[in-house]
Design a protein around this motif. Structure first.
Motif, PDB file in Angstrom:
ATOM      1  N   UNK A 135       0.829  -1.210   0.000  1.00 35.70           N
ATOM      2  CA  UNK A 135       0.000   0.000   0.000  1.00 35.70           C
ATOM      3  C   UNK A 135       0.858   1.253   0.000  1.00 35.70           C
ATOM      4  N   UNK A 136       2.001   1.212   0.666  1.00 33.51           N
ATOM      5  CA  UNK A 136       2.925   2.357   0.622  1.00 33.51           C
ATOM      6  C   UNK A 136       3.393   2.615  -0.802  1.00 33.51           C
ATOM      7  N   UNK A 137       3.663   1.545  -1.548  1.00 32.50           N
ATOM      8  CA  UNK A 137       4.086   1.704  -2.948  1.00 32.50           C
ATOM      9  C   UNK A 137       2.981   2.340  -3.780  1.00 32.50           C
ATOM     10  N   UNK A 138       1.742   1.931  -3.540  1.00 28.82           N
ATOM     11  CA  UNK A 138       0.615   2.528  -4.270  1.00 28.82           C
ATOM     12  C   UNK A 138       0.491   4.015  -3.947  1.00 28.82           C
ATOM     13  N   UNK A 139       0.563   4.351  -2.665  1.00 26.81           N
ATOM     14  CA  UNK A 139       0.454   5.749  -2.255  1.00 26.81           C
ATOM     15  C   UNK A 139       1.564   6.599  -2.862  1.00 26.81           C
ATOM     16  N   UNK A 140       2.782   6.078  -2.855  1.00 27.73           N
ATOM     17  CA  UNK A 140       3.906   6.823  -3.428  1.00 27.73           C
ATOM     18  C   UNK A 140       3.708   7.037  -4.919  1.00 27.73           C
ATOM     19  N   UNK A 141       3.207   6.021  -5.602  1.00 30.37           N
ATOM     20  CA  UNK A 141       2.971   6.148  -7.033  1.00 30.37           C
ATOM     21  C   UNK A 141       1.902   7.190  -7.327  1.00 30.37           C
TER      22      UNK A 141
END
Length: 227
Positions: free
Chosen positions: A104-110
């Motif tokens: 989810x952190x990767x999604x938010x960063x993207x």
């Protein structure tokens, strides 16, 4: 949307692309995940790179994926709905509770957010650090999930990536007034997804759908004294 390097080889990401698109088409678009940024991010980040190799066949089904130690990667639908309800704006500062392996952190960063992702499980945190080592905009913090990270407060969004029985005051205090909340709620074994805001005098969250959502440890309310 921010440019970023995503975990996994280009070949692996390409091989899983049809499964990601099937997830988007059959699980997300048909269930009110209608924010184009959320859809684009979840159609880009290889979810299978964030689960144990033995569980990769489960990565794109609408089911929580076991990560070990009693923890799970949340379902695609739960993550997609929580991200949609968070109504992210460009450069939002997000406090993510339950970093797990970093998906989810990767999604938010993207999606352009600046993320402080809190995880209490050392093994999961180590995996998240490996998965996100080339991802800009994410700070991983080892701490109790109920404590958050006050050092980086205030945040624009509190996103709890799982269901909790109660939202601790310590987390709410780190959210700016008017800040948005997206969380799962657990009550008597039933999980719901909810959203709301912090106000000057408190906070309010309203459930918007009953849905499977992984239950995070440590959020049981304190026992009440009975005569």
């Amino acid at each position: 949307m921010t440019t970023m390097t995503i975990p996994g080889s280009d070949m692996a990401a390409a091989d899983s692309a049809p499964m990601r698109q099937a997830m988007v088409s059959s699980q997300l678009r048909t269930n009110a995940v209608d924010d184009v940024r959320v859809v684009a991010a979840m159609g880009t980040v290889p979810r299978e790179a964030f689960v144990p190799e033995t569980a990769r066949a489960m990565a794109y089904i609408d089911r929580a994926v076991p990560l070990g130690g009693g923890r799970y990667l949340n379902t695609p639908l739960a993550i997609g709905r929580l991200l949609t309800e968070a109504e992210l704006l460009g450069k939002d500062r997000v406090l993510l509770i339950g970093a797990a392996t970093g998906y989810t952190a990767a999604l938010l960063a993207l999606m352009g957010a600046t993320v402080t992702a809190v995880e209490s499980d050392p093994a999961l945190l180590a995996t998240a650090r490996t998965n996100l080592e080339v991802t800009a905009g994410v700070t991983l913090v080892e701490a109790p999930l109920t404590a958050g990270c006050p050092d980086n407060a205030p945040y624009d969004v509190l996103l709890i990536d799982g269901a909790v029985e109660t939202i601790p005051t310590a987390l709410l205090d780190q959210l700016r007034p008017g800040g948005r909340i997206a969380t799962g709620l657990a009550e008597r074994g039933v999980t719901r997804l909810a959203s709301g805001r912090r106000t000057a005098n408190g906070h309010g969250v309203v459930p918007f759908v009953d849905a499977e959502c992984v239950i995070l440890p440590g959020f049981a309310p304190p026992p009440t004294f009975r005569f």
